[in-house]
Scaffold this motif. Structure first.
Motif, PDB file in Angstrom:
ATOM      1  N   MET A 813       0.964  -0.959   0.165  1.00  0.00           N
ATOM      2  CA  MET A 813      -0.037   0.123   0.059  1.00  0.00           C
ATOM      3  C   MET A 813       0.665   1.134  -0.047  1.00  0.00           C
ATOM      4  O   MET A 813       0.604   2.325  -0.811  1.00  0.00           O
ATOM      5  CB  MET A 813      -1.021  -0.040   1.204  1.00  0.00           C
ATOM      6  N   ARG A 814       2.005   1.398   0.928  1.00  0.00           N
ATOM      7  CA  ARG A 814       2.864   2.419   0.746  1.00  0.00           C
ATOM      8  C   ARG A 814       3.438   2.626  -0.729  1.00  0.00           C
ATOM      9  O   ARG A 814       3.509   3.853  -1.080  1.00  0.00           O
ATOM     10  CB  ARG A 814       4.036   2.051   1.762  1.00  0.00           C
ATOM     11  N   GLU A 815       3.999   1.641  -1.118  1.00  0.00           N
ATOM     12  CA  GLU A 815       4.585   1.519  -2.719  1.00  0.00           C
ATOM     13  C   GLU A 815       3.384   2.098  -3.461  1.00  0.00           C
ATOM     14  O   GLU A 815       3.868   2.832  -4.238  1.00  0.00           O
ATOM     15  CB  GLU A 815       4.930   0.174  -3.200  1.00  0.00           C
ATOM     16  N   MET A 816       2.315   1.570  -3.305  1.00  0.00           N
ATOM     17  CA  MET A 816       1.205   1.829  -4.662  1.00  0.00           C
ATOM     18  C   MET A 816       0.856   3.425  -4.345  1.00  0.00           C
ATOM     19  O   MET A 816       0.799   4.172  -5.302  1.00  0.00           O
ATOM     20  CB  MET A 816       0.344   0.884  -4.328  1.00  0.00           C
ATOM     21  N   GLU A 817       0.937   3.798  -2.996  1.00  0.00           N
ATOM     22  CA  GLU A 817       0.537   5.154  -3.053  1.00  0.00           C
ATOM     23  C   GLU A 817       1.534   6.095  -3.328  1.00  0.00           C
ATOM     24  O   GLU A 817       1.137   7.017  -4.147  1.00  0.00           O
ATOM     25  CB  GLU A 817       0.347   5.341  -1.410  1.00  0.00           C
ATOM     26  N   SER A 818       2.668   5.558  -3.105  1.00  0.00           N
ATOM     27  CA  SER A 818       3.772   6.693  -3.355  1.00  0.00           C
ATOM     28  C   SER A 818       4.112   6.491  -4.951  1.00  0.00           C
ATOM     29  O   SER A 818       4.277   7.652  -5.757  1.00  0.00           O
ATOM     30  CB  SER A 818       5.247   6.237  -2.710  1.00  0.00           C
ATOM     31  N   MET A 819       3.741   5.236  -5.680  1.00  0.00           N
ATOM     32  CA  MET A 819       4.053   5.140  -7.071  1.00  0.00           C
ATOM     33  C   MET A 819       2.767   6.197  -7.539  1.00  0.00           C
ATOM     34  O   MET A 819       3.047   6.847  -8.813  1.00  0.00           O
ATOM     35  CB  MET A 819       3.547   3.797  -7.379  1.00  0.00           C
ATOM     36  N   GLY A 820       1.608   6.125  -7.108  1.00  0.00           N
ATOM     37  CA  GLY A 820       0.644   7.052  -7.670  1.00  0.00           C
ATOM     38  C   GLY A 820       0.961   8.381  -7.526  1.00  0.00           C
ATOM     39  O   GLY A 820       0.739   9.208  -8.282  1.00  0.00           O
ATOM     40  N   GLN A 821       1.567   8.649  -6.382  1.00  0.00           N
ATOM     41  CA  GLN A 821       1.982  10.361  -6.299  1.00  0.00           C
ATOM     42  C   GLN A 821       3.024  10.555  -7.275  1.00  0.00           C
ATOM     43  O   GLN A 821       2.947  11.558  -7.871  1.00  0.00           O
ATOM     44  CB  GLN A 821       2.341  10.377  -4.663  1.00  0.00           C
ATOM     45  N   GLN A 822       3.990   9.657  -7.473  1.00  0.00           N
ATOM     46  CA  GLN A 822       5.272  10.012  -8.297  1.00  0.00           C
ATOM     47  C   GLN A 822       4.355   9.775  -9.948  1.00  0.00           C
ATOM     48  O   GLN A 822       5.006  10.832 -10.692  1.00  0.00           O
ATOM     49  CB  GLN A 822       6.063   8.954  -8.234  1.00  0.00           C
ATOM     50  N   ALA A 823       3.589   9.186  -9.926  1.00  0.00           N
ATOM     51  CA  ALA A 823       3.017   9.199 -11.335  1.00  0.00           C
ATOM     52  C   ALA A 823       2.286  10.544 -11.802  1.00  0.00           C
ATOM     53  O   ALA A 823       2.444  11.179 -13.008  1.00  0.00           O
ATOM     54  CB  ALA A 823       2.023   7.909 -11.532  1.00  0.00           C
ATOM     55  N   LYS A 824       1.672  11.029 -10.719  1.00  0.00           N
ATOM     56  CA  LYS A 824       0.914  12.337 -11.087  1.00  0.00           C
ATOM     57  C   LYS A 824       2.044  13.366 -10.970  1.00  0.00           C
ATOM     58  O   LYS A 824       1.965  14.201 -11.946  1.00  0.00           O
ATOM     59  CB  LYS A 824       0.282  12.784  -9.618  1.00  0.00           C
TER      60      LYS A 824
END
Length: 2039
Positions: A813-824
């Motif tokens: 969940m941490r990885e996916m959340e940070s990946m989502g933020q980085q993607a943005k």
């Protein structure tokens, strides 16, 4: 309620084009139709209606966007208009005309007119109208999920990376619980493995995005960027997605052996713990061991020894091998020595490093027997792992600065902490289930008959392998369900450098134990090393093991599968295990210090720990079984489906002999059930328990059925309307959550991969706006990541959740959340120019996602589908259970669950490798559904509609709840399939001629047809329409329209004898037209598309074709669209591809330059004598002139010919051009010699000059940037890091550009000023030299007190070619370091940006992975920088000559790589013959090369503009190839300079080689055998070889390195080949490199016979340039550029003369700046070429540094070759005087007195010359640690100044033939010892001084401290080679028992260095001998040996200690004596006295 928008017009548009508009409201976008060819006004006149369920708010927005529409590329936004609907909400209607705004929010001229109407129905709620939207009940907010599904991804077993570029579906909407809606199309697929291959771009067509599709595509405001490029077929609102994507690759990639080479250089060891050691390093990989030589008496041995290990094993086996470095003390023939310490890592860790290597890193040694001991020392080494085709960039190895910073360069992967701790790894083994029989039943029956006992036929135990250690549990005799409850404990450093743990169940056997099943635990997947990470943990969880089929055979042919190699073909067992790690506190006293593996018992665990057991239901239906191999087509066939052991009827469950009456964990089939059990089961052979809904008996196989013939290769089963079904009930622990999370991530990853492939495709096809698509991809990614976070949070408290489940969920969940933020964040940074960089970053996301999605803890085993014939297993397919797992949440459902999937069955194990594995055994259309039994009500929902269920007749049970045993389809549609087979290209060569005779076979459903056979081509243009009539498909018409079955196209090579050979296969989906639809644009006629053809895992070409499926309605075929175009009379009944589908053609002219043929091999044993070249393209062609005698002159007499041909206008559809060489033999016979297909003609397309460019930069150039007009000079700039090009200056069109260069010829870099002409006032000054000046200033400032300032003037006579070479290498290293630093800085900045932006969002959840490592590396680089700046002071000492030395360029690669193979106008095409190799043998294509054709092409559209042909001097015969030289034979002097070789592959048993050079050119060969270099892998040759050659006959130069052998033939180590002809004729002028400066004498003398001015004049004449004009004041004008420079030169006598040469040279060095003809001229250089061995293709065997000069014989002869012979080492003598010692530790106790003292002496030697050790005499009985010696050591040695190494030549052993030369750093070792007479002397301390850099000695003993050793880096250092004489105090140090440095003494020494000549003039004696004796030391009296004068010593010692006692004792003795005498004489005295008186 509804909102209506009437879009009227858009006016004032610019230009002409197709327009489309998108209107968006509430996130739902609707599209207009496409207006074609509109000019300034687009009149749409369309109304859109949005039914709405809630009132329109005043703040809601309406948006209109207008696009330029493109069929192929992404639509480009013209402008947009947004408005707030406040007025509309109030008034109900509104008409608006307003301007549009562009992307930057600035108004543009265009304006939009629209009318808006809002209707409300008060009191009612709007209903979704069926016609407009899909029925989605219960979703008032209108929240829809979007998914662009892709058709061809899927999970490749083994690699873990989804294959291929996926095919895309249009984004549509769906609701949880419904099916996934998406349309899809099969297009081009590309494997991730083959990314580097240049496959041809797909043609993506957007015409069929009709209006409905557009409306659909925009639902929810999804940006058009998110619409996948290939989502363009068959789109309607009623989209179904009942079909899943087939996997196009047939062969598992793992398991096949590959070549690997591991090279290890052991450089040196430091800080080894121990006293006076003789260390040896042992390098061990797997079972192979190699040893270095032994170094005596040193704790810092220097080895520099190179080892090579060769392997031929599968990748998995290779990467699991453990690489172990050990240091052993005093190993010899008699004893094995004692182990000092070891270092372990696995090969996979090295391979995963950048460049697959660790370079100059320090490995930390630890003692495996004592984990409390700490670090035992360090080994500096290089480790590289090379697979086939890997190119390792070895850093340049001339003279590395010693990487002394050990801590900063530890051998650890990034992210691993520097301090590793010891840890215990606990692997707990509980129990296993479902084991197969591992013995024959015959023996068991015999036993049972005699003894009466019935035993299980397996004796299992578990073996765990980790980090090279092995642990075993106990053997459980005779048990199919063994229970161990044991743990295996490993002690290993943490984090371990071994990635995988291997857990294996084995069967104990008297003869040999065999594996039952293997499971690998990847430690990276069960741990997380971030700040919020967790230690490795797993389970307790069941792991499933797969391997060979379960029936027992004595010799199992698939045993490898049980060992974990390759993909398992059957379930073998499952094992309950857990893993835990505990970090040890090594300071604790109770700790066991050994690392031996321990096995201990553990307590049992309860059943419920692993999860609640649930009943699962698996349903499958076989809709089609076609393409059944004809070998098995004659017997009835059935299909069996198994999950675990359930459903397995032949060799399924082995029953435990103890009859356990519990719900069985197995038992789908009858199996070996007990007699008493069989009585309990009613009538059926299955043992499933009765269910609530009646007895549900599993049916796991289809009824046997006889196949029917399809064609002569394949059969099919007649499953027409009746489709058999299977269903199986099974019981498993309910761990679905794990699989659900994996599925969500997999789907995000699939979508991301599909998007990235799109972006790459757009970039490759140079389509507009790749950045938009990338933004869309990132948008989808961030949405997907957020969705994961929401979904994965559920079911937190589910039973059986392990610690790993919880931790993994948190970290995911941490990885996916940070990946989502980085993607943005990245989305906001994507710009046109940053697309490629960002693409790389997003690809990292993809790898990360795939890694996260792989669940380490298993739950439900995989499903196997087996094809059975006569009860034998023939072929299988393995389907991961997660792919078919059902969930009520759509994202969690498996991608193939409830869908029809095309499954290809393949042969098991090794049978499936190679050609056998590529042929399909059977193609199944299967429907599978797996879920909980209680959820099974929906299990049929995904099947194509229109069937009735047929259930098994059962008594007494409720038929309703039973699953069907077959489905009967009553809906049947009839279609006609038209396959438009246009052409294929780059096919696999299947014949020995190097060509194929290809034909294509098209399969659709149960039909197949073939194209005609085209003989001898790899690029067939069939141009054939195949019509399949009356194709019957079952199901609903609508579903078939949207989701038709796939078409399989197989390409074969027709052989005259035997059956056709398989070339490759591809899949396609047809575009479907129902009978009520119109056949016309935008969907019909279909466009041709490229489909990638696969052969196993590798690509085998492309197919250009189109497919359409037309429904035959009531009126029969007459209603179908007519097939246009008559049948060709000459092609008989074959139909051509109709007009409208075939491409639009234009007339092109192709000019061919025929230069010559080279190296043609024999054909059928006959030599090629009269060859000719035939060029063919699209049916037209041209033949070259005949070469009359190939031996005498292999060049063509006529150079240029041309032909005209009709080619498609779309460049991407251009057919390949075929080059064939035939040999014309007697009697009119022709033999094919070889052929070559030029797949892409794009680089040969001529583009006319651009008149808008400024005049000197414009040029007629080909697309890859070389010119064809005039002289064809190249514009391509070599990407050399050190080619300093001037900045481009925009000159006044008529102006001259002035380039002014500094007039100092001796300075290396020059001030460069670029001035513009007088009409322009801009002046650009480029001062290259400023930095250097600054640096020099800094250096001077940094000089420390006491250092001698180096005299700047270097003696010219001292300099030689090697000075130049070493200075250049230093420059190369600086540049490489600067590049690395810049790269690291850029990456760091990027990451910081992301982190900073991310921090704004959520500081806690920043991605922390690896950040420590980064800081570490940053610190490292800082330390290095500190050091560099610190060493800057020595820079001048180390390289005294650097500021003044002229340099050359050292390329760390071949010259060809830097200059595009010298193909600036002359190209080389390899000619192939013979069958192509497969897969990894593809690298063997070199064996198929039978020669080379040299020439070129130029193609252009007709007619050509006349301006070109009107140019002066235009020769019409030469066409576009003007001013190229003639190809008559030419005599050339070739001069080859071989400098040195590095890292040669060892060729002798001793791990060394005796290399020498062999040069071959044509028939002449030069061998330098007598000058071989003994036992050296890095030999310095320094040789020049002169040869005469005649081009073109002798143009291939081969430089080989051979190994000299005393006995037998010499072995080839490696060779490199250079095509001299291309170099000779290249415009880059590769004949003789242009030096940096012009000198007429000295080491930098001009080598070329032509002076710079002559070269310049020649170039100007050839290029038809005006000039050169030399003017006053050091100016020269060429074309319109003016250069300035020096005009004076100094000759040998020192006189200065006027010359123009410097000016001319200035122009030559900047020749690429010259307009029109400029290109970079090759500078004076040394190139580094890899050496290869023909038997080990693709693997480097070393590198050779060399260069080649060529001089035409008709020109003046060049001077003698420059001398590059290796520098001879200079003889020196080092005189070391040991004056005194102080503070030496006192080791002994004095005899009698017990006082502390030492008998001190000092030893000294130069490193590498241990046998020449010298000792001082002994200073006995030092009581204070002071010693006086006045003793001289004399060390003569040979020294190479440039390399800073001592050269030692000595025989390795008494058996050695000759001496071996070693180069060793100049280090002086001084040691202080305590002499003992009867025992070994005691070592007290040592100091090692690097004679080039050692700290200045202290003036007094007091000032001397241990800091001089510990803080050496920060102290001023001196070099004895500069200082010559040094005197001072230095500390002696040693390590104490805590392994810490301590001061053990100080020594006053004087070092005096003299050259051999000086030493001869003033000789000295050793010790204190003559000549020049030293005076005796003034030692105290105590300093005597007690052996020589024991009494004296005792007296002195006694007096010192007992002085007072002695005085008192003496006094007492005297007193006693006096008293004694007194008493003695008293009586006589008295009597005398008395008698005298008396007398």
């Amino acid at each position: 309620m509804a909102l209506l928008v009437h879009l009227k017009t858009i006016r004032d548009l610019r230009g002409k084009g197709d327009r489309i508009a998108k209107v968006t409201f509430r996130g739902l976008s609707l599209y207009t139709h496409v207006l074609e060819n509109c000019e300034d006004e687009a009149r749409f006149d369309e109304t859109f209606r949005w039914p709405i369920a809630s009132r329109v708010d005043e703040n809601e927005m309406l948006e209109v966007q207008v696009f330029n529409y493109s069929k192929v590329f992404t639509n480009r936004v013209i402008g947009s208009f947004k408005m707030v609907l406040q007025k509309v909400a109030e008034e109900g209607q509104l008409e608006v005309t307003d301007t549009l705004i562009d992307d930057n929010n600035t108004a543009i001229r265009a304006s939009v007119t629209l009318y808006i109407k809002y209707t409300t129905m008060d009191g009612t709620v709007g209903v979704w109208s069926d016609g407009e939207f899909l029925d989605i009940p219960g979703d008032p907010e209108g929240t829809f999920q979007f998914e662009t599904d892709s058709l061809l991804s899927g999970h490749s077993q083994g690699s873990g990376v989804s294959q291929g570029r996926s095919i895309h579906g249009i984004p549509t909407f769906r609701k949880a619980g419904k099916g996934v809606f998406s349309a899809m199309k099969l297009g081009k697929t590309k494997s991730s493995k083959d990314d580097h291959k240049k496959d041809e771009p797909a043609i993506l067509d957007m015409e069929d995005l009709n209006r409905k599709a557009m409306r659909l595509g925009g639902v929810g405001g999804l940006d058009p960027d998110c619409i996948s490029l290939a989502s363009v077929t068959a789109v309607t609102t009623n989209v179904s997605n009942k079909r899943s994507k087939p996997d196009i690759k047939m062969e598992p990639s793992s398991g096949r052996p590959v070549d690997y080479q591991i090279s290890i250089t052991v450089v040196e060891a430091r800080q080894l713990v121990g006293l006076n050691m003789d260390p040896v390093v042992c390098v061990e990989i797997g079972d192979d061991k190699k040893y270095t030589s032994m170094k005596e008496s040193t704790n810092c041995p220097y080895y520099n020894e190179y080892f090579v290990f060769d392997f031929h094993v599968p990748p998995d086996v290779m990467f699991d091998k453990i690489l172990k470095l050990s240091v052993i003390h005093s190993k010899n023939l008699l004893r094995s020595g004692t182990l000092v310490g070891t270092f372990k890592l696995d090969v996979g860790t090295v391979y995963s490093q950048p460049e697959h290597q660790f370079y100059h890193k320090w490995a930390t040694l630890s003692d495996p027997d004592d984990i409390t001991a700490g670090c035992k020392g360090y080994i500096k080494c290089d480790i590289a792992v090379v697979g086939k085709g890997d190119n390792i960039k070895t850093p340049h190895k001339a003279n590395e600065t010693d990487e002394d910073d050990i801590e900063g360069n530890l051998l650890l992967p990034e992210g691993v902490p520097l301090e590793r701790q010891w840890a215990r790894f606990y692997v707990k083994i509980y129990r296993a289930e479902g084991l197969p029989k591992m013995n024959t039943s015959i023996m068991a029956n015999v036993k049972k008959a005699f003894i009466g006992e019935n035993r299980d036929l397996v004796d299992p135990y578990v073996q765990v392998l980790f980090a090279g250690q092995r642990g075993k549990t106990s053997v459980q005799k005779s048990s199919y369900e063994p229970i161990w409850n044991e743990q295996v404990v490993f002690t290993e450093m943490f984090p371990p450098l071994c990635k995988r743990m291997k857990v294996q169940i084995r069967d104990s056997d008297k003869v040999n134990d065999v594996a039952i099943g293997t499971h690998f635990i990847d430690l990276r997947k069960i741990a997380n090393d971030g700040d919020k990470g967790f230690l490795p943990t797993m389970g307790p969880a069941w792991v499933n093991m797969y391997g060979s089929t379960r029936q027992y055979t004595l010799m199992d042919e698939h045993q490898d599968l049980n060992e974990g190699l390759g993909e398992g073909v059957s379930f073998r067992a499952r094992l309950l295990i857990s893993v835990a790690v505990e970090i040890l506190d090594t300071t604790s006293t109770e700790i066991v210090s050994s690392t031996e593996v321990q096995v201990e018992p553990v307590s049992n665990i309860s059943e419920s720990v692993t999860g609640k057991i649930e009943e699962f239901f698996l349903f499958g239906s076989f809709l089609e079984a076609t393409m059944i191999d004809r070998k098995i087509g004659d017997k009835p066939i059935s299909f069996e489906v198994t999950i675990g052991n359930y459903g397995n009827q032949i060799d399924g469950v082995s029953k435990p002999s103890a009859a356990k009456k519990k719900k069985k964990e197995g038992g789908g089939g009858g199996g070996e059930s007990d007699e008493e059990e069989s009585e309990l089961i009613q009538q059926n052979s299955s043992e499933d328990e009765a269910d609530d809904d009646g007895d549900l008996v599993s049916v796991s196989s289809s009824p046997p059925m006889k196949p029917v013939i399809t064609d002569r290769n394949y059969f099919h089963l007649p499953y027409f309307e009746k489709k058999p079904c299977i269903y199986i009930k099974s019981w498993w622990q309910d761990q679905r959550r794990r699989l659900y999370n994996s599925n969500i991530m997999d789907k995000i990853a699939d979508k991301l991969e599909e998007g990235l492939n799109d972006v790459q495709e757009i970039i490759k096809t140079e389509t507009a706006y790749p950045e938009r698509r990338l933004r869309g991809v990132l948008e989808e990614l961030s949405t997907g990541c957020n969705r994961f976070v929401t979904l994965a949070n559920k079911d937190q408290n589910q039973a059986g959740r392990t610690k790993l489940d919880k931790e993994r969920l948190k970290s995911c969940m941490r990885e996916m959340e940070s990946m989502g933020q980085q993607a943005k964040l990245i989305r906001s940074q994507v710009k046109r120019n940053t697309v490629r960089d960002k693409l790389k970053m997003v690809q990292n996301f993809l790898h990360r996602l795939r890694f996260l999605a792989d669940e380490p803890q298993h739950s439900i085993p995989d499903v196997f589908v087996w094809m059975m014939s006569s009860n034998k297993r023939i072929a299988y397919a393995r389907i991961p259970s997660k792919d078919i797992l059902y969930s009520i949440v759509d994202e969690e459902t498996g991608k193939d669950c409830g869908k029809v999937k095309a499954v290809f069955l393949r042969l098991p194990g090794k049978k499936g490798f190679g050609p056998a594995g590529w042929t399909v055994q059977a193609k199944m259309e299967m429907y599978l559904w797996l879920g909980l039994n209680k959820q099974r009500k929906d299990f049929l929902s995904g099947l194509p509609n229109g069937f009735e269920e047929n259930k098994a007749p059962r008594t007494g049970s409720c038929l309703q709840s039973l699953p069907p045993i077959s489905l009967v389809y009553n809906m049947k549609q009839v279609f006609q399939l038209r396959a438009h087979m246009y052409q294929a290209r780059s096919l696999f060569a299947a014949d020995s001629s190097g060509l194929s005779d290809p034909f294509a076979r098209v399969f659709f459903s149960t039909h197949s047809q073939v194209t005609e056979v085209l003989s001898e081509t790899l690029c067939p243009t069939w141009d054939q329409l195949l019509v399949f009539d009356d194709v019957e498909l079952f199901g609903e018409a609508g579903e078939l329209r949207d989701d038709p079955p796939i078409i399989v196209v197989e390409v074969y090579d027709q052989d005259t004898v035997g059956k056709a050979e398989f070339i490759g296969r591809t899949f396609a989906k047809p575009i479907t037209k129902m009978c009520d639809e119109h056949y016309g644009p935008p969907r019909f006629p279909p466009q041709l598309e490229y489909y990638q053809i696969y052969r196993g895992n590798s690509t085998a070409g492309d197919l250009l074709a189109a497919f359409e499926l037309l429904q035959i309605g009531q009126g029969g075929r007459a209603e179908l669209p007519a097939i246009n175009g008559p049948t060709d009379s000459d092609r008989g009944p074959i139909l051509p591809v109709p007009m409208g589908i075939r491409p639009v053609l234009s007339r092109y002219r192709i000019e061919v330059l025929f230069w010559g043929l080279r190296d043609l091999k024999r054909v059928n044993l006959a030599q090629v004598d009269r060859p000719r070249v035939d060029i063919e393209c699209a049916g037209r062609g041209v033949q070259s002139a005949l070469i009359v005698n190939f031996k005498k002159n292999p060049n063509f007499s006529t150079l240029v010919k041309w032909f005209e041909v009709d080619l498609p206008e779309n460049e991407l559809l251009h057919p390949p051009l075929n080059i064939r060489v035939v040999d014309c033999r007697a009697f009119g016979r022709y033999t094919l010699v070889g052929s070559h297909a030029v797949t892409s003609l794009r680089r040969f397309i001529y583009s006319p000059p651009d008149k808008t460019q400024n005049n000197w930069a414009s040029a007629a150039r080909l697309m890859n940037g070389y010119m064809v007009l005039t002289n064809g000079g190249s514009q391509s700039r070599p990407s050399s890091p050190y080619s300093r090009t001037l900045p481009r200056t925009l000159s006044h069109p008529t102006g001259d550009v002035i380039v002014n260069l500094d007039a100092n010829p001796s300075v290396r870099k020059m001030d460069t000023v670029v001035k513009l002409d007088a009409s322009s006032d801009a002046v650009i000054k480029v001062d290259v030299n400023e930095e250097e000046k600054e640096e020099k200033k800094k250096k001077k400032k940094k000089k420390k007190k006491g250092e001698v300032e180096e005299d700047d003037e270097t003696d010219e006579r001292m300099l030689d070619w090697w000075s130049k070479y070493f200075a250049s290498i230093e420059t190369l290293m600086e540049i490489l370091r600067a590049q690395e630093a810049a790269l690291a800085e850029a990456e760091e900045r990027e990451e910081q940006e992301i982190a900073a932006e991310g921090a704004d969002i959520k500081p806690d959840d920043l991605p922390v992975k690896g950040s420590k490592g980064k800081e570490k590396s940053r610190d490292k680089s800082r330390n290095k920088d500190k050091k560099k700046s610190h060493h800057a002071g020595e820079g001048t000492e180390k390289r005294p000559s650097k500021p003044k030395v002229n340099e050359l360029l050292v390329y760390n690669k071949e010259l060809e790589a830097e200059y595009d193979n010298f193909e600036d106008w002359l190209h080389t095409f390899n000619l192939y013959r013979g069958k192509a190799g497969d897969d990894d043998e593809a690298a063997l294509d070199d064996d198929r090369i039978v020669g080379r054709f040299k020439g070129s092409m130029c193609m252009y559209k007709l007619p050509l503009s006349e301006e070109i042909t009107r140019e002066a001097g235009f020769d019409p015969n030469m066409g576009m190839f003007q001013s190229i030289p003639h190809n008559d034979p030419i005599n050339v002097l070739v001069r080859v300079f071989v400098v040195r070789a590095t890292d040669l592959h060892p060729a002798d048993v001793n791990g060394k080689a005796d290399p020498y050079v062999v040069i071959k050119l044509g028939k002449s060969e030069l061998k330098d055998k007598e000058n071989y270099i003994s036992k050296q892998l890095n030999p310095v040759f320094g040789k020049a070889f002169d040869m005469e050659a005649t081009f073109p006959m002798e143009s291939m130069l081969t430089v080989s390195v051979y190994d000299w052998d005393l006995v037998g033939t010499d072995d080839l180590i490696g060779e490199t080949k250079i095509d001299l002809e291309n170099r000779y004729y290249s415009k880059h002028r590769a004949t003789c490199g242009i030096a940096n400066n012009y000198s007429v004498h000295g080491y930098n003398m001009w080598r070329d016979p032509m002076k710079p001015s002559q070269i310049l004049a020649k170039l100007c004449k050839e290029g038809k340039l005006d000039g050169p004009h030399y003017g006053p004041g050091g100016r020269v004008k060429v074309a319109n550029r003016i250069f300035m420079g020096a005009t004076e030169i100094e000759d040998e006598t020192g006189l200065k003369k006027q010359t123009d040469e410097h000016l001319a040279l200035t122009v030559l060095k900047h020749w690429e700046e010259i307009p029109r003809v400029g290109c970079k001229l090759i500078p004076e250089h040394v190139e580094t070429r890899p050496l290869f061995h023909p038997e080990k293709p693709g693997i480097e065997q070393g590198r050779i540094e060399m260069w080649v000069d060529m001089f035409p014989m008709d020109m003046p002869a060049p001077g003698p070759a420059i001398d590059i012979s290796p520098r001879k080492p200079k003889n020196f003598e080092l005189r070391v005087i040991i004056w005194n010692t102080d503070d030496v530790v006192l080791e002994d106790d004095a005899f009698m007195t017990g006082e502390k003292m030492s008998d001190i002496y000092v030893k000294g030697w130069l490193k590498g010359q241990q046998e020449d050790k010298q000792d001082t005499d002994v200073h006995y009985h030092s009581l204070t640690g002071e010693g006086n010696f006045n003793w001289r050591f004399v060390f003569p040695f040979d020294y190479l100044m440039a390399e800073e190494k001592i050269v030692i030549s000595k025989k390795e052993s008494m058996f050695s033939w000759d001496e071996t030369e070693y180069k060793i750093p100049a280090r002086l070792t001084l040691q202080v010892w305590d002499a003992d007479h009867f025992s070994a002397d005691d070592f007290l301390g040592a100091i090692e001084l690097d004679l080039n850099r050692f700290p200045r000695g202290a003036k007094t003993a007091k000032q001397c401290s241990i800091g001089m050793v510990q803080n050496e880096a920060e102290l001023p250092c001196i070099s004895i080679f500069k200082q010559k004489r040094v005197k001072g105090w230095w500390p002696f140090v040693a390590r104490d028992e805590n392994d810490e440095m301590e001061l053990t003494g100080k020594v006053e020494a004087e070092l005096h260095l003299m050259s051999a000549e000086e030493a001869e003039k003033s000789p000295v004696g050793l010790g204190r001998n003559e000549p020049d004796p030293l005076e005796k030391p003034n030692r105290p009296n105590t300093s005597l040996s007690w052996l020589l004068s024991p009494m004296h010593v005792v007296c002195i010692l006694a007096w010192r200690q007992y002085k007072l006692h002695c005085v008192l004792l003496l006094g007492a003795v005297l007193g006693l004596l006096f008293l004694g005498l007194l008493f003695f004489s008293m009586p006589s005295a008295l009597s005398n006295k008395i008698f005298n008186i008396a007398g």
